[in-house]
Write an enzyme that holds these catalytic residues in place. Sequence first.
Site, PDB file in Angstrom:
ATOM      1  N   GLN A   1      21.985   8.705  37.223  1.00 35.71           N
ATOM      2  CA  GLN A   1      22.264   7.567  38.115  1.00 35.71           C
ATOM      3  C   GLN A   1      21.138   7.239  39.100  1.00 35.71           C
ATOM      4  O   GLN A   1      20.787   6.081  39.275  1.00 35.71           O
ATOM      5  CB  GLN A   1      23.557   7.847  38.880  1.00 35.71           C
ATOM      6  CG  GLN A   1      23.955   6.757  39.839  1.00 35.71           C
ATOM      7  CD  GLN A   1      25.235   7.111  40.568  1.00 35.71           C
ATOM      8  OE1 GLN A   1      26.311   7.045  40.003  1.00 35.71           O
ATOM      9  NE2 GLN A   1      25.115   7.510  41.816  1.00 35.71           N
TER      10      GLN A   1
ATOM     11  N   GLU B   1      21.382  -0.360  44.266  1.00 40.84           N
ATOM     12  CA  GLU B   1      20.933   0.193  45.541  1.00 40.84           C
ATOM     13  C   GLU B   1      19.472  -0.137  45.815  1.00 40.84           C
ATOM     14  O   GLU B   1      18.835   0.494  46.656  1.00 40.84           O
ATOM     15  CB  GLU B   1      21.162   1.705  45.573  1.00 40.84           C
ATOM     16  CG  GLU B   1      22.634   2.049  45.451  1.00 40.84           C
ATOM     17  CD  GLU B   1      22.941   3.497  45.760  1.00 40.84           C
ATOM     18  OE1 GLU B   1      22.150   4.152  46.447  1.00 40.84           O
ATOM     19  OE2 GLU B   1      23.982   3.964  45.305  1.00 40.84           O
TER      20      GLU B   1
ATOM     21  N   GLU C   1      21.935  16.410  42.417  1.00 33.40           N
ATOM     22  CA  GLU C   1      23.307  16.125  42.878  1.00 33.40           C
ATOM     23  C   GLU C   1      24.234  15.985  41.668  1.00 33.40           C
ATOM     24  O   GLU C   1      23.837  15.391  40.659  1.00 33.40           O
ATOM     25  CB  GLU C   1      23.249  14.820  43.683  1.00 33.40           C
ATOM     26  CG  GLU C   1      24.576  14.343  44.231  1.00 33.40           C
ATOM     27  CD  GLU C   1      24.364  13.052  45.050  1.00 33.40           C
ATOM     28  OE1 GLU C   1      23.299  12.889  45.687  1.00 33.40           O
ATOM     29  OE2 GLU C   1      25.272  12.203  45.023  1.00 33.40           O
TER      30      GLU C   1
ATOM     31  N   ASP D   1      28.778  15.925  45.240  1.00 36.71           N
ATOM     32  CA  ASP D   1      29.242  14.614  45.738  1.00 36.71           C
ATOM     33  C   ASP D   1      30.664  14.392  45.211  1.00 36.71           C
ATOM     34  O   ASP D   1      31.634  14.761  45.867  1.00 36.71           O
ATOM     35  CB  ASP D   1      28.253  13.536  45.282  1.00 36.71           C
ATOM     36  CG  ASP D   1      28.751  12.119  45.546  1.00 36.71           C
ATOM     37  OD1 ASP D   1      29.700  11.946  46.316  1.00 36.71           O
ATOM     38  OD2 ASP D   1      28.189  11.160  44.958  1.00 36.71           O
TER      39      ASP D   1
ATOM     40  N   LYS E   1      30.098  11.309  52.745  1.00 38.39           N
ATOM     41  CA  LYS E   1      30.380   9.878  52.728  1.00 38.39           C
ATOM     42  C   LYS E   1      31.729   9.692  53.422  1.00 38.39           C
ATOM     43  O   LYS E   1      32.765  10.077  52.859  1.00 38.39           O
ATOM     44  CB  LYS E   1      30.504   9.388  51.292  1.00 38.39           C
ATOM     45  CG  LYS E   1      29.248   9.478  50.441  1.00 38.39           C
ATOM     46  CD  LYS E   1      29.650   9.290  48.977  1.00 38.39           C
ATOM     47  CE  LYS E   1      28.488   8.963  48.079  1.00 38.39           C
ATOM     48  NZ  LYS E   1      28.910   9.040  46.643  1.00 38.39           N
TER      49      LYS E   1
HETATM   50  C1  2PG Z   1      26.386   8.388  44.890  1.00 34.25           C
HETATM   51  C2  2PG Z   1      26.540   7.028  45.522  1.00 34.25           C
HETATM   52  C3  2PG Z   1      25.287   6.584  46.179  1.00 34.25           C
HETATM   53  P1  2PG Z   1      28.470   5.489  44.664  1.00 34.25           P
HETATM   54  O1  2PG Z   1      26.873   8.644  43.772  1.00 34.25           O
HETATM   55  O2  2PG Z   1      25.842   9.287  45.507  1.00 34.25           O
HETATM   56  O3  2PG Z   1      24.174   6.664  45.320  1.00 34.25           O
HETATM   57  O4  2PG Z   1      26.976   6.080  44.580  1.00 34.25           O
HETATM   58  O5  2PG Z   1      28.629   4.852  45.991  1.00 34.25           O
HETATM   59  O6  2PG Z   1      28.564   4.522  43.523  1.00 34.25           O
HETATM   60  O7  2PG Z   1      29.392   6.663  44.498  1.00 34.25           O
HETATM   61 MG    MG Z   2      26.324  10.858  43.950  1.00 29.89          MG
END
Ligand code: 2PG
Ligand code: MG
Length: 397
Positions: free
Chosen positions: A131, A173, A252, A279, A304
């Site tokens: 990603q 992004e 990650e 994450d 987040k």
């Molecule tokens: C991630 C985030 C930011 P998303 O996976 O870390 O890159 O993506 O907000 O789509 O989860």
């Molecule tokens: Mg991520």
Amino acid sequence: MGRGIAPAGASRGSNEAIDLRDGGPEQAGLGVNRAISNVNDEIAAALLGLDACDQTLCDTTLTHLDQTAKKERLGGNAIVATSMAVLDAAAKHCGVPVWRQLSGDGVVQMPLPQVQIFGGGVHAAGRTDIQDFLVMPLGAETFDEALCMCADVYRVAGEQMARRGSRMGVADEGGWWPDFESNEQALQILTSSIDEAGYQNGQVMICLDVAASEFGKAGRYRLKLGDHDYSTAEWIDKLSSWVDQYPIVSIEDPVAEDDQDGMRLFTAAMGNRVQVIGDDFLVTNASRIDQAVASGCCNAVLLKPNQVGTLTETYEALRRAKLAKWGTVVSARSGETEDVLITHLAVGWDCGQLKVGSFARSERMAKWNEGLRIERQGWAVRGFAGAGALPVQRRLR
Ligand code: 2PG
Ligand code: MG
């Protein structure tokens, strides 16, 4: 008066707080009128009269009001925006910037940025399986210098793509739209962009957000580019071979959110060489972090706020990770807003690392620029976290 805006993510962990949408035919079901009504009615009634400077009280009032594990009743989006607005209001009341409201008189450092160079996965219609291809400027001595170094690599990577005849554009992004024959080719071009930009000896290193839950499940990893199917062990070997060949310093979500054994094996094999960030695997959840620490999974967490729903819970996740001496990375979402609050969280909570996407698109630049402004206020920020922010500092090559 305080304001908060909920972001949204494209690659969501299944254990995240629920982003409440209206459903139905209008706006493809994505409207947020229900969430807004919840803020204006139930949430407002519960919060009116409370002291905004007592963030914990406001946030626990919100979680008790909702009463569901994933905040699906009032909506994680309604709750997180309110929680952010409470902090914003408190900082304004006290007449200080938000980061200062959080740090008090404590000593904090500017975070080390992770800047996306190529955006892939669900942020670019699946053009790469991986990603995010990002860089981290370990050789920088200030936040300002760190951004300059990443900007150099971003520009050179774009020039390399243009020379190869790629059609130029950016992903969700702001990273360059990927046009590669393999995931590995992206790594090769990123490595050569770092070289061509003039950075050597580990000054700028690579980070990957594999976001493996998007292509892995139940111990099988199905890659579209190259049309290949891996077992967990084979996939871990593949990632490890990339760490041997490329200057990778952080990975990650190397395995899927349901692959606990895989995460433990990967951390055991690679955790002393690279930062292993959870994450989707941890979803900013304090008890998941405790479990991961106990079982030897990950050595860093992505934070987040909208994954968990309130700033108090996000801070608790940070606190548990710091107790375990993990790396801590405040992160934006792919569906991001113009709000710069997360830059303040990264500084004020002294998180060490900040990931807000690439070096394009104003919702990204606003957050980097806010960091520059905070650094220039220098009177209270004590320097730059730099390479020391990593739980493992990979030997410079
Ligand atoms: C991630 C985030 C930011 P998303 O996976 O870390 O890159 O993506 O907000 O789509 O989860
Ligand atoms: Mg991520």
